[in-house]
Design a protein around this motif. Structure first.
Motif, PDB file in Angstrom:
ATOM      1  N   ALA A  78       0.862  -1.241   0.040  1.00  0.00           N
ATOM      2  CA  ALA A  78      -0.157   0.011   0.028  1.00  0.00           C
ATOM      3  C   ALA A  78       0.923   1.134   0.099  1.00  0.00           C
ATOM      4  O   ALA A  78       0.631   2.262  -0.613  1.00  0.00           O
ATOM      5  CB  ALA A  78      -0.840  -0.082   1.165  1.00  0.00           C
ATOM      6  N   SER A  79       2.030   1.146   0.569  1.00  0.00           N
ATOM      7  CA  SER A  79       2.854   2.449   0.615  1.00  0.00           C
ATOM      8  C   SER A  79       3.278   2.760  -0.664  1.00  0.00           C
ATOM      9  O   SER A  79       3.839   3.879  -0.875  1.00  0.00           O
ATOM     10  CB  SER A  79       4.094   2.137   1.450  1.00  0.00           C
ATOM     11  N   GLN A 103      -3.423  -1.889   5.181  1.00  0.00           N
ATOM     12  CA  GLN A 103      -3.351  -0.522   4.613  1.00  0.00           C
ATOM     13  C   GLN A 103      -2.083   0.073   5.254  1.00  0.00           C
ATOM     14  O   GLN A 103      -1.646  -0.411   6.171  1.00  0.00           O
ATOM     15  CB  GLN A 103      -4.636   0.420   5.328  1.00  0.00           C
ATOM     16  N   TRP A 143      -7.354  -4.043   0.002  1.00  0.00           N
ATOM     17  CA  TRP A 143      -6.098  -3.825   0.902  1.00  0.00           C
ATOM     18  C   TRP A 143      -5.591  -5.189   1.492  1.00  0.00           C
ATOM     19  O   TRP A 143      -4.275  -5.176   1.725  1.00  0.00           O
ATOM     20  CB  TRP A 143      -6.948  -3.077   2.187  1.00  0.00           C
ATOM     21  N   GLU A 187     -12.077   2.063  -1.569  1.00  0.00           N
ATOM     22  CA  GLU A 187     -11.515   0.579  -1.678  1.00  0.00           C
ATOM     23  C   GLU A 187     -12.398  -0.538  -1.134  1.00  0.00           C
ATOM     24  O   GLU A 187     -12.500  -0.235   0.212  1.00  0.00           O
ATOM     25  CB  GLU A 187      -9.936   0.433  -1.562  1.00  0.00           C
ATOM     26  N   TYR A 191       0.774   6.375   2.564  1.00  0.00           N
ATOM     27  CA  TYR A 191       1.313   6.495   1.181  1.00  0.00           C
ATOM     28  C   TYR A 191       1.111   8.088   0.882  1.00  0.00           C
ATOM     29  O   TYR A 191       0.548   8.809   1.576  1.00  0.00           O
ATOM     30  CB  TYR A 191       0.700   5.776  -0.155  1.00  0.00           C
ATOM     31  N   GLU A 193     -10.077   6.058  -5.233  1.00  0.00           N
ATOM     32  CA  GLU A 193      -9.210   6.436  -3.950  1.00  0.00           C
ATOM     33  C   GLU A 193     -10.393   6.725  -2.704  1.00  0.00           C
ATOM     34  O   GLU A 193     -11.408   7.668  -3.049  1.00  0.00           O
ATOM     35  CB  GLU A 193      -8.159   7.453  -3.959  1.00  0.00           C
TER      36      GLU A 193
END
Length: 839
Positions: A528-529, A592, A586, A581, A595, A578
């Motif tokens: 996720a990052s 999660q 995720w 989700e 980011y 965005e």
């Protein structure tokens, strides 16, 4: 006054300071400097002559025998002269033998240092005077200088060129260890002296081998006496390497009470915002050069003392040589060299412009013919054409190149290296660009194999390939455009080359771009990052694909992403916005995580000018000597030249400089590593050979003559655009004019004023230019005249059949040279071609 000969488009004025009196120097004497005097040299580029407040260069030159009083003289003198000029001027301090590259660039024929002063000669140059005996030592690189030395054999050495001037006879003696380039440049200065001082009526003779020039040696010994000992080797001139020039410090000049204090502010890499318009600053580049920058709102006391402070106190305190170059400039009138010491530089006139190179491409893409007729546009956009030419791709594995299936041309791997050969037509001839693409995870062995295979291909093409070194993530616009938005970069081997390795269950792809000319897709870690609110991402799982739209992405980004995802995966796809989700999204990314969600800042528009350097490493480390106000005339066959266009680096190899080919790219990399502005090492490096210059290179020159260097001595088929290729090169995937011509070409055709014109209308030359000369061979007129397109030899452009004639046949048939023909109006060209059977 006018500039010296051979420097069109420039204006210069030279004055002599004799006892602080300004005495004009006659134009024929430009370039002659008496060592007992000081000179003021004014230069205004001819193209800026009528521009109010145009920047000027004002030089104060000090002869080595001028005396102690010369050091402090220029302050008030230059200040009053600058005020009289009524415009911004950059002030330079020059010392005999250590002049700046800018100063030397004014005197293309060379600088001559003369003994004594005006008291010993009523005129700077007395023309048609033959009662002369003097010996000149000629030294230097691109810009040579001649120093009058003792008339004796003791003045000679093995490595330099010497001129024994006897009035009616001028003998150039070449040292046995002098390079071919030094000999040629010495001869250029010798002929210039003959023409300027003797009206061309002196005889010039050359001693290149004493054993073969016994008659000339007898004359020299009659003047110099018999040589009783061997010649000594020349002392190498001390020149700063690029690593030494990278040592940069910025100082602020502050007024405290009645004193001016110099305090260090920062070191490299520097940023432009460090310069405040209320202050004055000194930028110290070691003993190479000191710059003084004067803010427009700085106090008069600070501005008046800045030059004196740099000239005397600072140089002495640092222990620098007395000849250290000093350059003083006002806010808004900075030199190109000063600007490039900063990480970025935005000019006042461009701060409101927010148009990137690809943005400009979108504006002009319906008129791509301009890329051929206007090389300056091609250079600015970094596009040799509209990318609709033919493409061949190889993957370099196990030291060998293996062809890539055309269906997978745009699929590259981060741990591999690739060769991408692009072929296109320009001015009726076939041209080639070979991209050497290097993945970030490629090994040193693979990178070495990449270069070896590129050299092998270059041999097949008889040295006609322009080679551009490209690093993953820094692909130039033209490279992206070749793949029409379908460039995919995988972190591991893609499915077609994994050789039994299982595909990962989850993959994440970062899609960047708004159209088919600037889009690349890169696989990133499936975490996720790795997400970014400004872009689009594709998450591929075993059963489902998620197309994730960040809040900051535009409609163009979304549309382009929809076309790209079908290439990566055929699985069912779900659009994800965005903030909306599903849990499975995720979960696939491992949960999660924070980011990047900040709005992307606008792209910087840098106000950098291209700079040209002569490369030399004869005495150890790489040394670059700048050629200011450069033109095509500054390139000769002995040179290796580096052109810094900021977004890419060009290495130009002269025809006689092939021995340096293997080192040239390494020199470009060293230049980037040692640049004070902290340049990216991934900046593309382009290797260009004399006679094969692409428009992205020639467009940085004010004018370019494509006939200056005819390609001779190569394979005859090369001159006709027909090359015998290795087997894996014979089938090319796309070619302009076929059904698969790029969309840019098709749109340009639709928008053309004459829709009946074929592809050749995009690549044909304008009414004031012509196809490149094919050399003295050409094709027989029987193969061209009254022939239909289908009956022409392979590779001949039907729209320019006449260009494939030899020069002599062209003259016989048309009654004029090719240059005269292509200078005619286009309708007249067509009329004559119809009458003579070449239409």
């Amino acid at each position: 006054g006018k500039g010296d000969e051979g420097t069109p488009g420039r204006e210069g004025g030279t004055l002599l300071s004799q006892n602080l009196q300004m005495v004009p120097v006659p134009e024929p004497a430009y370039g002659n400097f008496f060592e007992k005097h000081c000179y003021v040299v004014l230069h205004v580029p001819q193209r800026l002559k009528a521009t109010p407040g145009a920047p000027k260069d004002l030089h104060y030159w000090i002869g080595k025998m001028a005396g102690a009083g010369a050091e402090g003289a220029p302050g008030s003198l230059l200040r009053h002269l600058k005020e009289a000029l009524g415009g911004a001027a950059v002030q330079h301090r020059e010392v005999q033998g250590r002049e700046s590259a800018c100063f030397r660039s004014y005197f293309r024929s060379g600088i001559i240092y003369r003994k004594g002063g005006l008291a010993s000669a009523r005129k700077h140059v007395e023309t048609n005077v033959y009662n002369i005996q003097r010996l000149l030592r000629i030294r230097g690189g691109k810009h040579v200088s001649a120093t009058e030395v003792e008339l004796s054999w003791h003045s000679f050495n093995k490595s330099d060129v010497f001129l024994l001037d006897l009035g009616r006879l001028m003998i150039q003696w070449n040292g046995p260890k002098a390079s071919a380039a030094k000999k040629a440049r010495g001869l250029f200065l010798t002929h210039s002296l003959r023409d300027r001082e003797r009206g061309g009526r002196a005889q010039v003779s050359v001693v290149d081998d004493e054993a073969e020039a016994t008659d000339l040696m007898e004359i020299m010994e009659a003047v110099l006496g018999h040589r009783v000992r061997n010649l000594h080797a020349a002392m190498p001139s001390k020149r700063m390497s690029e690593l030494q020039k990278a040592n940069v410090h910025l100082y602020q000049i502050c007024q405290k009470s009645k004193d001016l204090v110099v305090q260090e502010l920062s070191t490299c890499p520097l940023t432009q915002d460090l310069l405040q318009e209320e202050n004055c600053y000194m930028l110290d580049q070691g003993s190479f050069k000191i710059y003084v920058w004067q803010g427009r709102l700085a106090s008069l006391q600070e501005r008046g003392a800045a030059f004196r402070r740099a000239l005397v106190s600072f140089i002495q305190a640092k222990g620098y040589p007395s000849y250290t170059s000093v350059e003083v400039m006002d806010d808004g009138a900075e030199s190109a060299g000063f600007k490039q010491l900063f990480r970025s530089w935005s000019g006042q006139q461009r701060k409101n412009k927010n148009l990137s190179g690809m943005g400009k491409l979108l504006q002009v893409k319906l008129d791509v013919g301009k890329l051929h007729s206007q090389p300056e546009l091609a250079a600015q956009l970094r596009m040799v054409d509209d990318a609709s030419g033919s493409v061949q791709v190889w993957c370099v594995q196990d030291s060998c190149r293996r062809p890539v299936d055309p269906k997978r041309h745009g699929q590259l791997c981060a741990d591999c290296c690739y060769l991408v050969l692009y072929t296109y037509r320009r001015m009726g001839l076939i041209q080639h660009v070979l991209y050497l693409w290097q993945g970030l995870q490629a090994t040193a062995h693979e990178i070495s194999a990449l270069r070896a295979n590129a050299e092998e291909l270059d041999l097949w093409y008889h040295g006609a390939l322009v080679q551009e070194h490209v690093t993953m993530g820094s692909e130039p616009p033209h490279f992206l455009a070749i793949f029409q938005g379908q460039l995919m970069i995988f972190q591991g081997r893609p499915s077609h080359s994994r050789k039994g390795h299982p595909a990962p269950t989850v993959s994440l792809f970062h899609i960047q771009g708004t159209d088919s000319y600037n889009t690349r897709t890169v696989e990133v870690p499936a975490r996720a990052s790795a997400l970014n609110s400004n872009d689009v991402f594709l998450l591929v799982t075993a059963n489902l694909c998620y197309l994730w739209f960040g809040k900051g992405c535009s409609g163009d980004q979304r549309e382009m992403a929809r076309t790209v995802v079908t290439i990566i995966s055929r699985e069912d796809m779900e659009i994800v916005l965005e903030g909306q989700e599903p849990p499975d999204f995720w979960e696939a990314l491992g949960g999660q995580a924070p980011y990047c969600s900040n709005k992307r800042p606008p792209e910087d528009v840098c106000d950098f000018q291209p700079r040209l350097f002569e490369c030399s490493c004869q005495a150890g480390p790489l040394v670059l000597t700048e050629v200011v106000f450069f033109s095509q005339e500054d390139l000769d066959k002995y040179d290796v030249m580096l052109l810094d266009a900021w977004q890419e680096i060009f290495l130009w190899l002269g025809a006689a400089a092939s021995e340096w080919k293997q080192k040239a790219v390494a020199w470009g990399q060293e230049y980037l590593k040692t640049h004070p502005a902290g340049r990216s090492l991934a900046t593309p490096i382009v290797l260009v050979k004399q006679g094969h210059e692409p428009p992205t290179f020639t467009g940085w020159f004010c004018s370019w003559d494509p006939y200056k260097w005819n390609v001779r001595g190569g394979h005859p088929d090369t001159l006709r655009g027909i090359i015998t290729l290795p087997r894996d090169l014979r089938s090319l995937s796309r070619w302009p004019g076929n059904d698969r011509a790029g969309p840019l070409a098709l749109r340009a055709l639709k928008s053309s004023e004459d829709s009946s014109e074929s592809w050749s209308s995009l690549s044909e030359v304008g009414p004031r230019s012509s196809p490149r000369s094919l050399g003295s061979g050409g094709l027989p007129q029987e193969q061209l005249r009254h022939r239909a397109a289908k009956d022409l030899p392979e590779g001949v452009d039907p729209a320019h059949k006449e260009a494939y004639l030899s020069d002599s046949d062209f003259q016989d048939i048309f009654g004029k040279s090719k240059e005269e023909f292509y200078s005619m109006a286009k309708w007249r060209q067509q009329q004559e071609k119809k009458q003579l059977g070449f239409f």
